[in-house]
Motif scaffolding. Structure first.
Motif, PDB file in Angstrom:
ATOM      1  N   LYS A  17     -11.131  68.892 -36.630  1.00 58.31           N
ATOM      2  CA  LYS A  17     -10.413  67.707 -36.147  1.00 58.31           C
ATOM      3  C   LYS A  17      -9.098  68.098 -35.483  1.00 58.31           C
ATOM      4  CE  LYS A  17     -12.406  64.738 -39.644  1.00 58.31           C
ATOM      5  NZ  LYS A  17     -12.183  63.999 -40.880  1.00 58.31           N
ATOM      6  N   ARG A  18      -8.536  69.261 -35.873  1.00 60.18           N
ATOM      7  CA  ARG A  18      -7.260  69.701 -35.317  1.00 60.18           C
ATOM      8  C   ARG A  18      -7.424  70.702 -34.188  1.00 60.18           C
ATOM      9  NH1 ARG A  18      -6.040  70.409 -41.128  1.00 60.18           N
ATOM     10  NH2 ARG A  18      -6.797  72.485 -40.667  1.00 60.18           N
ATOM     11  N   TRP A  19      -8.590  71.268 -34.007  1.00 64.84           N
ATOM     12  CA  TRP A  19      -8.820  72.268 -32.963  1.00 64.84           C
ATOM     13  C   TRP A  19      -8.749  71.634 -31.591  1.00 64.84           C
ATOM     14  CZ3 TRP A  19     -13.666  75.035 -35.330  1.00 64.84           C
ATOM     15  CH2 TRP A  19     -13.243  75.828 -36.388  1.00 64.84           C
ATOM     16  N   ARG A  20      -8.279  72.392 -30.652  1.00 67.49           N
ATOM     17  CA  ARG A  20      -8.225  71.916 -29.274  1.00 67.49           C
ATOM     18  C   ARG A  20      -9.337  72.601 -28.488  1.00 67.49           C
ATOM     19  NH1 ARG A  20      -3.368  71.578 -24.960  1.00 67.49           N
ATOM     20  NH2 ARG A  20      -4.738  71.415 -23.172  1.00 67.49           N
ATOM     21  N   ALA A  21     -10.034  71.840 -27.708  1.00 65.27           N
ATOM     22  CA  ALA A  21     -11.114  72.385 -26.900  1.00 65.27           C
ATOM     23  C   ALA A  21     -10.530  73.179 -25.732  1.00 65.27           C
ATOM     24  CB  ALA A  21     -11.996  71.267 -26.361  1.00 65.27           C
ATOM     25  N   VAL A  22     -11.207  74.222 -25.351  1.00 61.76           N
ATOM     26  CA  VAL A  22     -10.789  74.998 -24.188  1.00 61.76           C
ATOM     27  C   VAL A  22     -11.249  74.230 -22.962  1.00 61.76           C
ATOM     28  CG1 VAL A  22     -11.059  77.175 -22.950  1.00 61.76           C
ATOM     29  CG2 VAL A  22     -10.948  77.165 -25.447  1.00 61.76           C
ATOM     30  N   ASN A  23     -10.282  73.683 -22.229  1.00 64.02           N
ATOM     31  CA  ASN A  23     -10.634  72.884 -21.061  1.00 64.02           C
ATOM     32  C   ASN A  23     -10.486  73.671 -19.761  1.00 64.02           C
ATOM     33  OD1 ASN A  23      -7.888  72.958 -21.050  1.00 64.02           O
ATOM     34  ND2 ASN A  23      -7.576  70.760 -21.080  1.00 64.02           N
ATOM     35  N   ALA A  24     -10.214  74.971 -19.870  1.00 62.61           N
ATOM     36  CA  ALA A  24     -10.122  75.818 -18.687  1.00 62.61           C
ATOM     37  C   ALA A  24     -10.710  77.194 -19.012  1.00 62.61           C
ATOM     38  CB  ALA A  24      -8.676  75.937 -18.240  1.00 62.61           C
ATOM     39  N   PRO A  25     -12.018  77.241 -19.213  1.00 56.67           N
ATOM     40  CA  PRO A  25     -12.628  78.520 -19.619  1.00 56.67           C
ATOM     41  C   PRO A  25     -12.461  79.626 -18.585  1.00 56.67           C
ATOM     42  CG  PRO A  25     -14.310  76.904 -19.085  1.00 56.67           C
ATOM     43  CD  PRO A  25     -12.999  76.183 -19.078  1.00 56.67           C
ATOM     44  N   HIS A  26     -12.219  79.277 -17.328  1.00 58.14           N
ATOM     45  CA  HIS A  26     -12.022  80.301 -16.303  1.00 58.14           C
ATOM     46  C   HIS A  26     -10.683  81.021 -16.463  1.00 58.14           C
ATOM     47  CE1 HIS A  26     -10.290  76.559 -14.827  1.00 58.14           C
ATOM     48  NE2 HIS A  26      -9.461  77.298 -14.101  1.00 58.14           N
ATOM     49  N   LEU A  27      -9.752  80.459 -17.248  1.00 59.41           N
ATOM     50  CA  LEU A  27      -8.462  81.089 -17.468  1.00 59.41           C
ATOM     51  C   LEU A  27      -8.430  81.966 -18.721  1.00 59.41           C
ATOM     52  CD1 LEU A  27      -6.108  78.100 -16.599  1.00 59.41           C
ATOM     53  CD2 LEU A  27      -6.799  79.998 -15.138  1.00 59.41           C
ATOM     54  N   VAL A  28      -9.470  81.886 -19.529  1.00 53.68           N
ATOM     55  CA  VAL A  28      -9.509  82.657 -20.767  1.00 53.68           C
ATOM     56  C   VAL A  28      -9.431  84.156 -20.478  1.00 53.68           C
ATOM     57  CG1 VAL A  28     -10.903  83.232 -22.791  1.00 53.68           C
ATOM     58  CG2 VAL A  28     -10.707  80.867 -22.053  1.00 53.68           C
ATOM     59  N   ALA A  29     -10.119  84.625 -19.452  1.00 52.15           N
ATOM     60  CA  ALA A  29     -10.083  86.047 -19.095  1.00 52.15           C
ATOM     61  C   ALA A  29      -8.667  86.477 -18.708  1.00 52.15           C
ATOM     62  CB  ALA A  29     -11.050  86.330 -17.962  1.00 52.15           C
TER      63      ALA A  29
END
Length: 53
Positions: A11-23
């Motif tokens: 419930k507290r986790w934030r979704a990764v909304n920019a997976p192209h920036l993870v690298a």
């Protein structure tokens, strides 16, 4: 018990909304207020003058 802990944590986790920036983040890129800093200062200035001067 573990299921309830995981469920409450989700419930507290934030979704990764920019997976192209993870690298970029994994490679050590710096972001300031959501903007990519392409060339951070390598030598900070002291008293308005750079160290090299």
């Amino acid at each position: 018990m573990a299921f309830k802990l995981i469920e409450s944590a989700q419930k507290r986790w934030r979704a990764v909304n920019a997976p192209h920036l993870v690298a970029l983040v994994r490679a050590g890129a710096t972001f300031v207020r959501g903007k990519l800093v392409e060339r951070p200062e390598e030598s900070p200035t002291i008293g308005g003058k750079s160290k090299a001067a």
